[in-house]
Scaffold this motif. Sequence first.
Motif, mmCIF file in Angstrom:
data_model
loop_
_atom_site.group_PDB
_atom_site.id
_atom_site.type_symbol
_atom_site.label_atom_id
_atom_site.label_comp_id
_atom_site.label_asym_id
_atom_site.label_seq_id
_atom_site.Cartn_x
_atom_site.Cartn_y
_atom_site.Cartn_z
ATOM 1 N N ALA A 60 3.046 -16.420 11.715
ATOM 2 C CA ALA A 60 1.883 -17.264 12.013
ATOM 3 C C ALA A 60 1.582 -17.270 13.511
ATOM 4 O O ALA A 60 0.425 -17.166 13.924
ATOM 5 C CB ALA A 60 2.130 -18.696 11.515
ATOM 6 N N VAL A 61 2.611 -17.387 14.326
ATOM 7 C CA VAL A 61 2.424 -17.396 15.782
ATOM 8 C C VAL A 61 1.829 -16.071 16.245
ATOM 9 O O VAL A 61 0.871 -16.041 17.026
ATOM 10 C CB VAL A 61 3.764 -17.667 16.502
ATOM 11 C CG1 VAL A 61 3.602 -17.517 18.016
ATOM 12 C CG2 VAL A 61 4.277 -19.061 16.166
ATOM 13 N N SER A 62 2.368 -14.974 15.752
ATOM 14 C CA SER A 62 1.850 -13.647 16.124
ATOM 15 C C SER A 62 0.395 -13.481 15.703
ATOM 16 O O SER A 62 -0.415 -12.891 16.431
ATOM 17 C CB SER A 62 2.702 -12.540 15.488
ATOM 18 O OG SER A 62 3.985 -12.514 16.048
ATOM 19 N N GLY A 66 -2.718 -12.811 18.271
ATOM 20 C CA GLY A 66 -3.630 -11.689 18.082
ATOM 21 C C GLY A 66 -5.069 -12.136 17.935
ATOM 22 O O GLY A 66 -5.986 -11.529 18.506
ATOM 23 N N LEU A 67 -5.287 -13.215 17.181
ATOM 24 C CA LEU A 67 -6.644 -13.708 16.957
ATOM 25 C C LEU A 67 -7.309 -14.131 18.259
ATOM 26 O O LEU A 67 -8.480 -13.834 18.483
ATOM 27 C CB LEU A 67 -6.621 -14.886 15.982
ATOM 28 C CG LEU A 67 -7.998 -15.472 15.658
ATOM 29 C CD1 LEU A 67 -8.772 -14.546 14.738
ATOM 30 C CD2 LEU A 67 -7.882 -16.857 15.048
ATOM 31 N N GLU A 72 -11.918 -13.132 21.054
ATOM 32 C CA GLU A 72 -12.573 -13.175 22.354
ATOM 33 C C GLU A 72 -13.324 -11.868 22.592
ATOM 34 O O GLU A 72 -14.501 -11.862 22.966
ATOM 35 C CB GLU A 72 -11.549 -13.385 23.462
ATOM 36 C CG GLU A 72 -12.168 -13.371 24.856
ATOM 37 C CD GLU A 72 -11.133 -13.389 25.961
ATOM 38 O OE1 GLU A 72 -11.536 -13.213 27.121
ATOM 39 O OE2 GLU A 72 -9.933 -13.583 25.674
ATOM 40 N N ALA A 73 -12.643 -10.752 22.334
ATOM 41 C CA ALA A 73 -13.263 -9.440 22.554
ATOM 42 C C ALA A 73 -14.436 -9.225 21.603
ATOM 43 O O ALA A 73 -15.486 -8.696 21.989
ATOM 44 C CB ALA A 73 -12.220 -8.340 22.361
ATOM 45 N N ILE A 97 -10.541 -16.933 10.400
ATOM 46 C CA ILE A 97 -9.500 -17.950 10.575
ATOM 47 C C ILE A 97 -8.873 -18.320 9.236
ATOM 48 O O ILE A 97 -7.642 -18.434 9.122
ATOM 49 C CB ILE A 97 -10.077 -19.200 11.270
ATOM 50 C CG1 ILE A 97 -10.388 -18.875 12.735
ATOM 51 C CG2 ILE A 97 -9.107 -20.381 11.183
ATOM 52 C CD1 ILE A 97 -11.086 -19.990 13.493
ATOM 53 N N VAL A 98 -9.687 -18.509 8.222
ATOM 54 C CA VAL A 98 -9.156 -18.862 6.897
ATOM 55 C C VAL A 98 -8.266 -17.744 6.364
ATOM 56 O O VAL A 98 -7.168 -17.999 5.851
ATOM 57 C CB VAL A 98 -10.299 -19.169 5.909
ATOM 58 C CG1 VAL A 98 -9.753 -19.324 4.491
ATOM 59 C CG2 VAL A 98 -11.035 -20.429 6.330
ATOM 60 N N LYS A 99 -8.696 -16.504 6.485
ATOM 61 C CA LYS A 99 -7.886 -15.382 6.005
ATOM 62 C C LYS A 99 -6.564 -15.317 6.751
ATOM 63 O O LYS A 99 -5.507 -15.105 6.147
ATOM 64 C CB LYS A 99 -8.641 -14.064 6.155
ATOM 65 C CG LYS A 99 -7.887 -12.869 5.552
ATOM 66 C CD LYS A 99 -8.678 -11.583 5.644
ATOM 67 C CE LYS A 99 -7.973 -10.451 4.894
ATOM 68 N NZ LYS A 99 -6.563 -10.279 5.257
ATOM 69 N N LEU A 100 -6.620 -15.499 8.055
ATOM 70 C CA LEU A 100 -5.403 -15.473 8.863
ATOM 71 C C LEU A 100 -4.399 -16.507 8.352
ATOM 72 O O LEU A 100 -3.213 -16.210 8.180
ATOM 73 C CB LEU A 100 -5.763 -15.744 10.320
ATOM 74 C CG LEU A 100 -4.626 -15.875 11.336
ATOM 75 C CD1 LEU A 100 -5.065 -15.299 12.684
ATOM 76 C CD2 LEU A 100 -4.210 -17.336 11.536
#
Length: 202
Positions: A60-62, A66-67, A72-73, A97-100
């Motif tokens: 989850a942290v990773s 990454g997100l 941002e990019a 965000i939901v998928k993540l």
Amino acid sequence: MKTKETKEQILKAAMEEFMEKGYKDASMRKIASKVGITATALYRHYANKEEIFDAVVEPAVSAWEGLCQTEEARQVGTARENGVEAMWEDEDQAKIIVKLIYDNFDAHKLLFCKSEGTKYENYLHTIVSKVQEATLAFKDELEAGGMLVNSVDENEMHLLLSAQYTAMLEMVHHDFTYDQALHYCDTISRFFKEGWRKFLGF
């Protein structure tokens, strides 16, 4: 039992223990018992309870690290190529965000709901700070390009970002289904989008 298999079983048992009791009340002895090893044997694999928690929430942290970079990019790239209006019209972030979160829901549940007593208990603040830093950098870029934007109180901005991300994470606290989360997160994003446009002035 091979070391790799043992570690996998430890993390599975730890996930169950942390989900049931939270980090503070979880027991190393109980985790060892679920795996069928002694507490001494458990400590050969992980030095302490926090090290096990770190391993369990690492996906989850990773994902969030990454997100913060990719979003941002992606959003800045959209604005640069198609204009700021195209960035505001983008509707993908809520879905991303939901998928993540739902790709590894239990790890997110631990990270945001069961991490009191660990270095992650204020992880939402870490995310908000990263988003704020990126937004302010983009604001500076627009100003440097000659666009007139609003003067921003950074404390107010932090409060608003915290409110938005706290609202989105209600789907984790309340165990929404994936479809419910998509609807809910989209509603929150649309609600805050109009406020952000007025607040930032671009």
